[in-house]
Design a protein around this motif. Sequence first.
Motif, PDB file in Angstrom:
ATOM      1  N   ILE A 156      -3.574   3.655   5.773  1.00 36.62           N
ATOM      2  CA  ILE A 156      -4.385   3.465   6.981  1.00 36.62           C
ATOM      3  C   ILE A 156      -5.510   2.457   6.710  1.00 36.62           C
ATOM      4  O   ILE A 156      -5.795   1.580   7.535  1.00 36.62           O
ATOM      5  CB  ILE A 156      -4.969   4.810   7.454  1.00 36.62           C
ATOM      6  N   GLY A 157      -6.129   2.576   5.522  1.00 35.13           N
ATOM      7  CA  GLY A 157      -7.188   1.630   5.159  1.00 35.13           C
ATOM      8  C   GLY A 157      -6.677   0.202   5.107  1.00 35.13           C
ATOM      9  O   GLY A 157      -7.332  -0.726   5.595  1.00 35.13           O
ATOM     10  N   ALA A 158      -5.486   0.017   4.518  1.00 34.76           N
ATOM     11  CA  ALA A 158      -4.899  -1.327   4.428  1.00 34.76           C
ATOM     12  C   ALA A 158      -4.576  -1.871   5.811  1.00 34.76           C
ATOM     13  O   ALA A 158      -4.835  -3.042   6.110  1.00 34.76           O
ATOM     14  CB  ALA A 158      -3.640  -1.281   3.566  1.00 34.76           C
ATOM     15  N   LYS A 195      -4.342   7.727   3.365  1.00 30.60           N
ATOM     16  CA  LYS A 195      -5.641   7.062   3.494  1.00 30.60           C
ATOM     17  C   LYS A 195      -5.549   5.600   3.063  1.00 30.60           C
ATOM     18  O   LYS A 195      -6.128   4.713   3.694  1.00 30.60           O
ATOM     19  CB  LYS A 195      -6.689   7.791   2.659  1.00 30.60           C
ATOM     20  N   LEU A 196      -4.823   5.368   1.951  1.00 27.29           N
ATOM     21  CA  LEU A 196      -4.683   3.997   1.456  1.00 27.29           C
ATOM     22  C   LEU A 196      -3.934   3.143   2.462  1.00 27.29           C
ATOM     23  O   LEU A 196      -4.322   2.003   2.746  1.00 27.29           O
ATOM     24  CB  LEU A 196      -3.952   4.007   0.110  1.00 27.29           C
ATOM     25  N   LEU A 251      -5.955  -1.053   8.717  1.00 27.88           N
ATOM     26  CA  LEU A 251      -7.187  -1.361   9.445  1.00 27.88           C
ATOM     27  C   LEU A 251      -7.831  -2.646   8.928  1.00 27.88           C
ATOM     28  O   LEU A 251      -8.275  -3.494   9.720  1.00 27.88           O
ATOM     29  CB  LEU A 251      -8.174  -0.198   9.323  1.00 27.88           C
ATOM     30  N   PHE A 252      -7.863  -2.795   7.595  1.00 24.96           N
ATOM     31  CA  PHE A 252      -8.454  -3.995   7.015  1.00 24.96           C
ATOM     32  C   PHE A 252      -7.700  -5.247   7.448  1.00 24.96           C
ATOM     33  O   PHE A 252      -8.304  -6.245   7.848  1.00 24.96           O
ATOM     34  CB  PHE A 252      -8.462  -3.895   5.490  1.00 24.96           C
ATOM     35  N   SER A 305       0.823  -1.215   0.000  1.00 21.13           N
ATOM     36  CA  SER A 305       0.000   0.000   0.000  1.00 21.13           C
ATOM     37  C   SER A 305       0.853   1.260   0.000  1.00 21.13           C
ATOM     38  O   SER A 305       0.420   2.310  -0.474  1.00 21.13           O
ATOM     39  CB  SER A 305      -0.933   0.005   1.213  1.00 21.13           C
TER      40      SER A 305
END
Length: 613
Positions: A185-187, A182-183, A189-190, A168
């Motif tokens: 942090i999203g990765a 954002k990418l 968290l997922f 990411s």
Amino acid sequence: MSAGITIKKDLAKVLLYSLLSLFLIPGFTYWFVHYAQPQHDAAFVEAVSRQIDADHSLNAEEKLRNQEFFQKNPPSSVCSNHSAEAASYRAQVCARYSDNWQFYVAQKVALWTMIGGVVVLIAVMLLGGMAFLDEKAQYLSFVAGWRFLTFSSTAETIAQGAMVMWLSFWVTAFFFNRYSIKLIIGAVLFVALAIFYVIACIFKRVKDNGQVQGEFISEQMAPGLWKRVRDLAARLKTAPPNNIVAGIDSNFFVTEAPLNVAGKTVRGRSLFISIPLLRVLSQHEADAVLAHELAHFRGGDTANSAALGPKLTQYDQYCHEMRDSHVPMVFYLMCLYRMIFELASARSSRDREFLADRIAAKVISPAAISHSLIKIAAYANYRSQIEDELFSRNEQHGSALGIASFVASGLHPYAQSSEFLKLMKTASVPHPYDSHPKMAERMKNVSYPIEEAQYGAIVTSVPSHTWAADIQTADEIEQRLWAIYEQNFAQAHEHSLAYRYEPANEEERALVLKYFPGVEFTLSEQQSIRVTYAGWILPGESGPMSWDNVATYEYTDSMLTDVLTIKHPEKGTFGAKTTKVKLGGIKKQRDAFKAASEHYWHRHQIMRHHQAG
């Protein structure tokens, strides 16, 4: 399309998805490292060469020698070079968490993850093959497979999750010289949620209380039946059941799993008998069925099922959780093993049924087995037809449907129809625990095949003595159980009608509103949005935007204001016509609004599909 071809296609599909889930992310990571490293090496060597050329303390020969060293030993090769000559160089370019160290580690993790994937696939095939040996091996295969797959899939999730987080950052940084917070942090968290969910669901216990609709039959209530069951068990040299449960289902079965009957849980050996079927079977025919079921006790089938059943339930629940949580590296791999195991289980089930039939034929008679198979299959198929026809009706039923009387009065005429023979050619006897072979195969197995032309006469023959007559409270039990069954049937049918009706009149509208009442969600600035069976009532509007005017919709979460984007069937100037609705102040109700919208939208689609069909 035959069942065999369908199974092969499903198995091939799951195998393909398993391969993708095991190798797609590590394969891409491995490729990305190999693609990016040469460019990284070239940039590094070029920069070092310029520094060497600018170093006036070195003569031409030393400069040439140093440049050749770096060209022969680019950064990508140094982390695995353990020679003393490269120690200082390695310490500089392979320091922990440095760019070069990250690429080196990512490559190793990707490679070992792919090797691990190959090992997992081989293990799945071996464990699946083991399940085809015998029942004991089947149990050991499943226990070992369940534990191995939960461990290996958790390890896969962690390893692939680490790669996703690393990619990411580096994919955008390498190709676009920038990165997205954002990418990343999203990765993160997922992956964190996926790992937590995978581990948490391993320890999640599934409630399986073995609920059975029926009533216990004591020895005082049916002394002759109990004596006959004990005599048959003695002839089969097996212990008799501890419990006999009577119900109205279209089958007989035995189990050693705990059963919950009328709020009471019992353990030990249990025999379930069907009162409606006992009424159409002669005592001799019913004896063959009882001997068949008791033979499962003698063969250890029920003990194996009782031990394996809860584990299968937990495994299937785990697969369901992984599918809903979108963790493909777990779901498809476990699905693959489950399908292989199910093929082994189905073959084992066929063998057990054939053996139990042969035992019953020896103890009672081959004719009794074949006759009972025809009668049970005829009753079960005709009852299923009656219930399907009642359920398909578009008007509401009362609580007293009279299914039992419909079947009793219509079975004999049905057995004399051409439709009956057509259906009976591929009929099988229903059973809650096993995949039974086709009826014709079972009759051939006991060396007593019966011509199709004789089926009707067998079904319409009225027995002079039945074991149902020995159960003193059989009529009362049937009446109570049918009342409960028909009430549940009517409720399920009513719920189905709420999905089918548009509605077209006030009566239908009242039923739809019973299950799909309007739901209002408060927004900011004293506005609201309502979800109804007819569509959304948007802020400031008095009537609904019909679901027919919605082609698709998207819900966008936002830190400021959530937005509902509705795409309409008609075209606008620049493509599909859309309506955007700002939903300020809905954040605390966001999930409830999404769920209601999806639920009511789904109802509308089912309704339109039903009307079109």
